[in-house]
Design an enzyme around this catalytic site. Structure first.
Site, mmCIF file in Angstrom:
data_model
loop_
_atom_site.group_PDB
_atom_site.id
_atom_site.type_symbol
_atom_site.label_atom_id
_atom_site.label_comp_id
_atom_site.label_asym_id
_atom_site.label_seq_id
_atom_site.Cartn_x
_atom_site.Cartn_y
_atom_site.Cartn_z
ATOM 1 N N THR A 71 0.830 -1.196 0.000
ATOM 2 C CA THR A 71 0.000 0.000 0.000
ATOM 3 C C THR A 71 0.866 1.248 0.000
ATOM 4 O OG1 THR A 71 -1.836 1.172 1.051
ATOM 5 C CG2 THR A 71 -0.230 0.212 2.527
ATOM 6 N N GLU A 120 -0.698 -1.096 -11.190
ATOM 7 C CA GLU A 120 -1.855 -0.491 -11.838
ATOM 8 C C GLU A 120 -3.097 -1.264 -11.418
ATOM 9 O OE1 GLU A 120 -3.162 0.946 -16.108
ATOM 10 O OE2 GLU A 120 -1.238 -0.126 -16.130
ATOM 11 N N ASP A 175 -7.592 -3.915 -0.585
ATOM 12 C CA ASP A 175 -8.342 -3.066 -1.498
ATOM 13 C C ASP A 175 -9.694 -2.806 -0.852
ATOM 14 O OD1 ASP A 175 -7.957 -1.738 -4.133
ATOM 15 O OD2 ASP A 175 -9.905 -2.646 -4.509
ATOM 16 N N SER A 176 -10.069 -1.563 -0.780
ATOM 17 C CA SER A 176 -11.239 -1.207 0.021
ATOM 18 C C SER A 176 -11.948 -0.021 -0.589
ATOM 19 C CB SER A 176 -10.801 -0.909 1.457
ATOM 20 O OG SER A 176 -9.699 -0.010 1.471
ATOM 21 N N GLY A 229 -9.314 9.237 4.702
ATOM 22 C CA GLY A 229 -10.321 9.045 3.663
ATOM 23 C C GLY A 229 -11.693 9.608 4.037
ATOM 24 N N TYR A 230 -12.704 8.767 3.915
ATOM 25 C CA TYR A 230 -14.085 9.195 4.145
ATOM 26 C C TYR A 230 -14.485 9.146 5.620
ATOM 27 C CZ TYR A 230 -14.462 8.684 -0.915
ATOM 28 O OH TYR A 230 -14.271 8.809 -2.281
ATOM 29 N N LYS A 238 -11.875 1.915 16.219
ATOM 30 C CA LYS A 238 -12.090 1.754 14.773
ATOM 31 C C LYS A 238 -11.558 0.398 14.312
ATOM 32 C CE LYS A 238 -11.199 3.300 10.126
ATOM 33 N NZ LYS A 238 -10.363 4.017 9.167
ATOM 34 N N HIS A 241 -14.342 -2.536 8.769
ATOM 35 C CA HIS A 241 -14.214 -3.470 7.652
ATOM 36 C C HIS A 241 -12.794 -4.062 7.610
ATOM 37 C CE1 HIS A 241 -12.926 0.498 6.659
ATOM 38 N NE2 HIS A 241 -12.643 0.266 5.392
HETATM 39 P P1 ITT Z 1 -3.327 1.539 -1.943
HETATM 40 O O1 ITT Z 1 -4.002 1.050 -3.206
HETATM 41 O O2 ITT Z 1 -1.935 1.992 -2.173
HETATM 42 O O3 ITT Z 1 -3.466 0.575 -0.816
HETATM 43 P P2 ITT Z 1 -5.487 3.467 -1.956
HETATM 44 O O4 ITT Z 1 -5.912 4.541 -1.008
HETATM 45 O O5 ITT Z 1 -5.400 3.848 -3.409
HETATM 46 O O6 ITT Z 1 -4.103 2.880 -1.439
HETATM 47 P P3 ITT Z 1 -7.744 1.720 -2.510
HETATM 48 O O7 ITT Z 1 -7.601 1.734 -3.982
HETATM 49 O O8 ITT Z 1 -8.063 0.423 -1.831
HETATM 50 O O9 ITT Z 1 -6.428 2.236 -1.777
HETATM 51 O O10 ITT Z 1 -8.843 2.804 -2.141
HETATM 52 C C1 ITT Z 1 -9.414 2.788 -0.888
HETATM 53 C C2 ITT Z 1 -10.134 4.117 -0.659
HETATM 54 O O11 ITT Z 1 -11.362 3.866 0.046
HETATM 55 C C3 ITT Z 1 -9.305 5.013 0.264
HETATM 56 O O12 ITT Z 1 -8.462 5.867 -0.466
HETATM 57 C C4 ITT Z 1 -10.398 5.766 1.006
HETATM 58 O O13 ITT Z 1 -10.829 6.839 0.232
HETATM 59 C C5 ITT Z 1 -11.514 4.745 1.118
HETATM 60 N N1 ITT Z 1 -11.391 3.986 2.375
HETATM 61 C C6 ITT Z 1 -11.069 2.663 2.527
HETATM 62 N N2 ITT Z 1 -11.007 2.327 3.818
HETATM 63 C C7 ITT Z 1 -11.292 3.441 4.509
HETATM 64 C C8 ITT Z 1 -11.349 3.736 5.887
HETATM 65 O O14 ITT Z 1 -11.075 2.826 6.816
HETATM 66 N N3 ITT Z 1 -11.660 4.988 6.239
HETATM 67 C C9 ITT Z 1 -11.910 5.933 5.317
HETATM 68 N N4 ITT Z 1 -11.846 5.751 4.003
HETATM 69 C C10 ITT Z 1 -11.542 4.502 3.585
#
Ligand code: ITT
Length: 199
Positions: free
Chosen positions: A7, A39, A68-69, A154-155, A176, A181
């Protein structure tokens, strides 16, 4: 045991370290190994998690974990989903993504603001591991009308957690991790790893 974490997201790194390091896993971010970002061409969380883990394992020769989340909003038919990190554009930051989400839900009443976070976590013993461990967690909540809280990433400032009566950015990090999740997925992953290693 060493494992590379695929990540570039510091929020994920913090949460995953907190959960895995007490178990004796040395979690090394892929940036420390100079791994180029994979990618994310997959159309599902599982595909993207495997792409990221495989990329990190291939470049380091170490076992790899990827997450991935994303956020699935009912009123948006599950969007932004796998596109959560780039909801407001390819180089969007958290603030821009949150602003776009607020805008998309403008005028949507509280009872129609249901949402959930989803995380898929993958473990590969090596880049060609034909039997990855795949674990998933879902965290239900709803999108708040205004942002609050400064923890997490994030959100989180917009994700209202009914059972706690606050947003996930207002929860202390341990709470948390217990509910989220990502926390759920990692607890499952740990159980599967223990099984596989026979203790
Ligand atoms: P990596 O791929 O490098 O791991 P990324 O941020 O691009 O980093 P993702 O493609 O999995 O990862 O996108 C996940 C997004 O979903 C993340 O950037 C947040 O916007 C949101 N997200 C996931 N888990 C979250 C959490 O626990 N709290 C808040 N936002 C979350």
């Amino acid at each position: 045991r060493r494992v590379v974490l695929a990540t570039g997201n510091p929020g994920k790194l913090r949460e995953i370290r907190t959960l895995l390091e007490p178990l004796g896993l040395a979690v090394e971010p892929q940036s420390e190994h100079g791994v180029p970002e994979a990618e994310e061409t997959g159309l599902t969380f599982v595909e993207n998690a495997i792409l990221k883990a495989r990329n990190a394992a291939r470049h380091t020769g170490l076992p790899a974990i990827a997450d991935d989340s994303g956020l699935e909003v009912e009123a948006l038919r599950g969007q932004p989903g796998i596109y959560s990190s780039r909801y407001a554009g390819t180089d969007a930051d958290d603030a821009a993504n949150n602003a776009r989400l607020m805008e998309a839900l403008q005028g949507v009443p509280p009872e129609q603001r249901g949402a959930r976070f989803r995380a898929v976590v993958v473990y590969l013993e090596h880049a060609d591991d034909p039997a990855p461990i795949i674990a998933e967690g879902v965290w239900p909540g709803r999108i708040a009308e205004q942002a609050s809280g400064a923890e997490g990433f994030g959100y989180d400032p917009l994700f209202f957690v009914p059972e706690e009566g606050c947003t996930s950015a207002e929860l202390d990090p341990a709470t948390k991790n217990r509910l989220s999740h990502r926390g759920q997925a990692l607890q499952q992953l740990v159980a599967s790893l223990r099984n596989r290693m026979g203790h």
